[in-house]
Design a protein around this motif. Structure first.
Motif, PDB file in Angstrom:
ATOM      1  N   ARG A  30      -7.951  31.536  28.440  1.00 39.07           N
ATOM      2  CA  ARG A  30      -6.694  32.831  27.955  1.00 39.07           C
ATOM      3  C   ARG A  30      -6.510  32.389  26.503  1.00 39.07           C
ATOM      4  NH1 ARG A  30      -2.232  34.017  31.812  1.00 39.07           N
ATOM      5  NH2 ARG A  30      -3.166  35.602  33.279  1.00 39.07           N
ATOM      6  N   GLU A  31      -6.168  31.063  26.233  1.00 37.23           N
ATOM      7  CA  GLU A  31      -5.952  30.757  24.857  1.00 37.23           C
ATOM      8  C   GLU A  31      -5.807  29.292  24.752  1.00 37.23           C
ATOM      9  OE1 GLU A  31      -1.298  31.408  24.324  1.00 37.23           O
ATOM     10  OE2 GLU A  31      -1.663  32.311  26.242  1.00 37.23           O
ATOM     11  N   VAL A  32      -5.859  28.810  23.346  1.00 35.84           N
ATOM     12  CA  VAL A  32      -5.770  27.343  23.100  1.00 35.84           C
ATOM     13  C   VAL A  32      -4.344  27.148  22.299  1.00 35.84           C
ATOM     14  CG1 VAL A  32      -6.745  25.479  21.841  1.00 35.84           C
ATOM     15  CG2 VAL A  32      -8.184  27.263  22.773  1.00 35.84           C
ATOM     16  N   LEU A  33      -3.608  26.257  22.726  1.00 36.62           N
ATOM     17  CA  LEU A  33      -2.269  25.951  22.642  1.00 36.62           C
ATOM     18  C   LEU A  33      -2.220  24.689  21.791  1.00 36.62           C
ATOM     19  CD1 LEU A  33      -0.248  27.160  25.635  1.00 36.62           C
ATOM     20  CD2 LEU A  33      -0.592  28.425  23.478  1.00 36.62           C
ATOM     21  N   ASP A  34      -1.245  24.216  20.817  1.00 33.45           N
ATOM     22  CA  ASP A  34      -0.885  23.037  20.360  1.00 33.45           C
ATOM     23  C   ASP A  34      -0.250  22.426  21.345  1.00 33.45           C
ATOM     24  OD1 ASP A  34      -1.863  23.546  17.718  1.00 33.45           O
ATOM     25  OD2 ASP A  34      -0.047  24.219  16.909  1.00 33.45           O
ATOM     26  N   LEU A  35      -0.396  21.033  21.311  1.00 30.97           N
ATOM     27  CA  LEU A  35       0.226  20.239  22.263  1.00 30.97           C
ATOM     28  C   LEU A  35       1.651  20.324  22.308  1.00 30.97           C
ATOM     29  CD1 LEU A  35      -0.266  18.031  24.358  1.00 30.97           C
ATOM     30  CD2 LEU A  35       0.101  16.256  22.913  1.00 30.97           C
ATOM     31  N   THR A  36       2.357  20.755  23.266  1.00 35.24           N
ATOM     32  CA  THR A  36       3.881  20.835  23.151  1.00 35.24           C
ATOM     33  C   THR A  36       4.485  19.868  24.348  1.00 35.24           C
ATOM     34  OG1 THR A  36       5.671  22.643  23.261  1.00 35.24           O
ATOM     35  CG2 THR A  36       3.488  22.886  25.003  1.00 35.24           C
ATOM     36  N   THR A  37       5.919  20.094  24.497  1.00 39.64           N
ATOM     37  CA  THR A  37       6.435  19.414  25.118  1.00 39.64           C
ATOM     38  C   THR A  37       6.073  19.655  26.920  1.00 39.64           C
ATOM     39  OG1 THR A  37       8.419  19.125  23.948  1.00 39.64           O
ATOM     40  CG2 THR A  37       8.964  18.449  26.183  1.00 39.64           C
ATOM     41  N   ILE A  38       5.658  18.733  27.751  1.00 43.91           N
ATOM     42  CA  ILE A  38       5.334  19.078  29.080  1.00 43.91           C
ATOM     43  C   ILE A  38       6.366  18.361  29.950  1.00 43.91           C
ATOM     44  CG2 ILE A  38       3.733  18.508  30.759  1.00 43.91           C
ATOM     45  CD1 ILE A  38       1.594  18.102  28.498  1.00 43.91           C
ATOM     46  N   THR A  39       6.997  19.518  30.703  1.00 44.90           N
ATOM     47  CA  THR A  39       8.035  18.866  31.935  1.00 44.90           C
ATOM     48  C   THR A  39       7.491  18.125  33.028  1.00 44.90           C
ATOM     49  OG1 THR A  39       9.248  20.793  30.909  1.00 44.90           O
ATOM     50  CG2 THR A  39       9.848  19.739  33.177  1.00 44.90           C
ATOM     51  N   LYS A  40       7.751  17.148  33.174  1.00 45.33           N
ATOM     52  CA  LYS A  40       7.136  16.192  34.293  1.00 45.33           C
ATOM     53  C   LYS A  40       7.460  16.822  35.558  1.00 45.33           C
ATOM     54  CE  LYS A  40       5.847  12.098  32.121  1.00 45.33           C
ATOM     55  NZ  LYS A  40       4.696  12.353  31.377  1.00 45.33           N
ATOM     56  N   VAL A  41       6.756  16.775  36.672  1.00 44.68           N
ATOM     57  CA  VAL A  41       6.950  17.208  37.881  1.00 44.68           C
ATOM     58  C   VAL A  41       6.774  16.174  39.073  1.00 44.68           C
ATOM     59  CG1 VAL A  41       6.222  18.838  39.717  1.00 44.68           C
ATOM     60  CG2 VAL A  41       5.917  19.630  37.373  1.00 44.68           C
ATOM     61  N   PRO A  42       7.704  15.953  39.734  1.00 42.32           N
ATOM     62  CA  PRO A  42       7.756  14.951  40.682  1.00 42.32           C
ATOM     63  C   PRO A  42       6.631  14.936  41.916  1.00 42.32           C
ATOM     64  CG  PRO A  42       9.548  15.869  40.938  1.00 42.32           C
ATOM     65  CD  PRO A  42       9.053  16.718  39.806  1.00 42.32           C
ATOM     66  N   ARG A  43       6.054  14.069  42.351  1.00 38.17           N
ATOM     67  CA  ARG A  43       5.155  13.940  43.533  1.00 38.17           C
ATOM     68  C   ARG A  43       3.927  15.117  43.349  1.00 38.17           C
ATOM     69  NH1 ARG A  43      10.171  15.421  46.334  1.00 38.17           N
ATOM     70  NH2 ARG A  43       9.201  17.300  46.601  1.00 38.17           N
ATOM     71  N   THR A  44       3.220  14.746  42.253  1.00 34.00           N
ATOM     72  CA  THR A  44       1.976  15.454  41.921  1.00 34.00           C
ATOM     73  C   THR A  44       1.139  14.340  41.491  1.00 34.00           C
ATOM     74  OG1 THR A  44       2.417  15.636  39.776  1.00 34.00           O
ATOM     75  CG2 THR A  44       3.169  17.497  40.967  1.00 34.00           C
ATOM     76  N   PRO A  45      -0.418  14.740  41.889  1.00 34.19           N
ATOM     77  CA  PRO A  45      -1.368  13.928  41.255  1.00 34.19           C
ATOM     78  C   PRO A  45      -1.217  13.341  39.981  1.00 34.19           C
ATOM     79  CG  PRO A  45      -2.074  15.913  42.509  1.00 34.19           C
ATOM     80  CD  PRO A  45      -0.848  15.984  42.260  1.00 34.19           C
ATOM     81  N   ASP A  46      -1.813  12.119  39.815  1.00 34.56           N
ATOM     82  CA  ASP A  46      -1.718  11.459  38.548  1.00 34.56           C
ATOM     83  C   ASP A  46      -2.065  12.393  37.438  1.00 34.56           C
ATOM     84  OD1 ASP A  46      -0.726   9.158  39.435  1.00 34.56           O
ATOM     85  OD2 ASP A  46      -2.637   7.985  39.738  1.00 34.56           O
ATOM     86  N   PHE A  47      -3.202  13.154  37.667  1.00 29.68           N
ATOM     87  CA  PHE A  47      -3.899  13.950  36.508  1.00 29.68           C
ATOM     88  C   PHE A  47      -2.984  15.000  36.284  1.00 29.68           C
ATOM     89  CE2 PHE A  47      -5.263  15.701  40.324  1.00 29.68           C
ATOM     90  CZ  PHE A  47      -5.190  17.140  40.282  1.00 29.68           C
ATOM     91  N   MET A  48      -1.926  15.533  37.003  1.00 28.11           N
ATOM     92  CA  MET A  48      -1.058  16.744  36.838  1.00 28.11           C
ATOM     93  C   MET A  48       0.009  15.958  35.619  1.00 28.11           C
ATOM     94  SD  MET A  48       0.288  19.598  37.581  1.00 28.11           S
ATOM     95  CE  MET A  48       1.701  20.270  37.700  1.00 28.11           C
ATOM     96  N   ARG A  49      -0.074  16.499  34.586  1.00 35.08           N
ATOM     97  CA  ARG A  49       0.986  15.924  33.549  1.00 35.08           C
ATOM     98  C   ARG A  49       2.343  16.618  33.767  1.00 35.08           C
ATOM     99  NH1 ARG A  49      -1.581  13.381  29.238  1.00 35.08           N
ATOM    100  NH2 ARG A  49       0.444  13.296  28.242  1.00 35.08           N
TER     101      ARG A  49
END
Length: 186
Positions: A30-49
């Motif tokens: 869809r698109e390519v974005l600059d790295l931005t703030t990622i809001t952590k999500v509890p109880r997700t797999p390690d690869f899910m940032r």
């Protein structure tokens, strides 16, 4: 040269993870974005940032390096988030993937693509559509829909619909997200 089931010349977005060059079919990007703030999500797999806000939509972000058994991506000026669409049981799922850097869009013909080797590969061959060759450089063409299991994507999708938008979202973006969350619960 043994071709695989790629029968026409296609365009691929190339990006790096570590020292390796990978590619995705541009039709899935869809698109390519600059790295931005990622809001952590509890109880997700390690690869899910976590999740990010992309124009009012909550988009889950994964770290492909972790998914492939590498070290976590370190954010640099070149780090990007590739937002893509995957088909999950006939429905489109939008997901972001962190790449060390994004390079260019290349046209690669079927005569430039071979099957991945069955032995000696660092990468799981079921994740790879083929190995492309461009100017003496090998490009690993990913089958992005096979990288994540249906269960993993379902966890990511449910988690994303339950998350509030990150701080700084506009009122219209908040309202749009709430409507999408209500629709997802029906």
């Amino acid at each position: 040269m043994e071709n695989i089931n790629i029968i026409k010349t296609s365009q691929y977005l190339t990006f790096k993870l570590g020292d390796e060059v990978f590619a995705l079919d541009v039709a899935q990007v869809r698109e390519v974005l600059d790295l931005t703030t990622i809001t952590k999500v509890p109880r997700t797999p390690d690869f899910m940032r976590g999740v990010i806000n992309v124009r009012g939509s909550v988009v889950p972000v994964v770290d492909l390096r972790l998914k492939f058994g590498l070290s976590e991506t370190e954010g640099t000026l070149d780090t990007r988030i590739v937002v893509m669409e995957l088909s999950l049981d006939g429905e489109i799922t939008v997901i972001g993937a962190i790449a060390d850097s994004v390079h260019e869009v290349l046209e690669i013909g079927p005569d430039q693509i071979e099957k991945p080797p069955k032995i000696g590969s660092r990468w799981r061959t079921e994740f790879i559509k083929g190995i492309g060759k461009q100017d003496e450089q090998f490009i690993i063409i990913l089958d992005i829909e096979r990288i994540f299991s249906t269960d993993e994507l379902a966890i990511v999708e449910v988690t994303a619909t339950d998350m509030p938008l990150p701080e700084g979202a506009t009122e219209a973006e908040q309202e749009e997200t709430e409507l999408k969350q209500e629709e997802a619960q029906k």
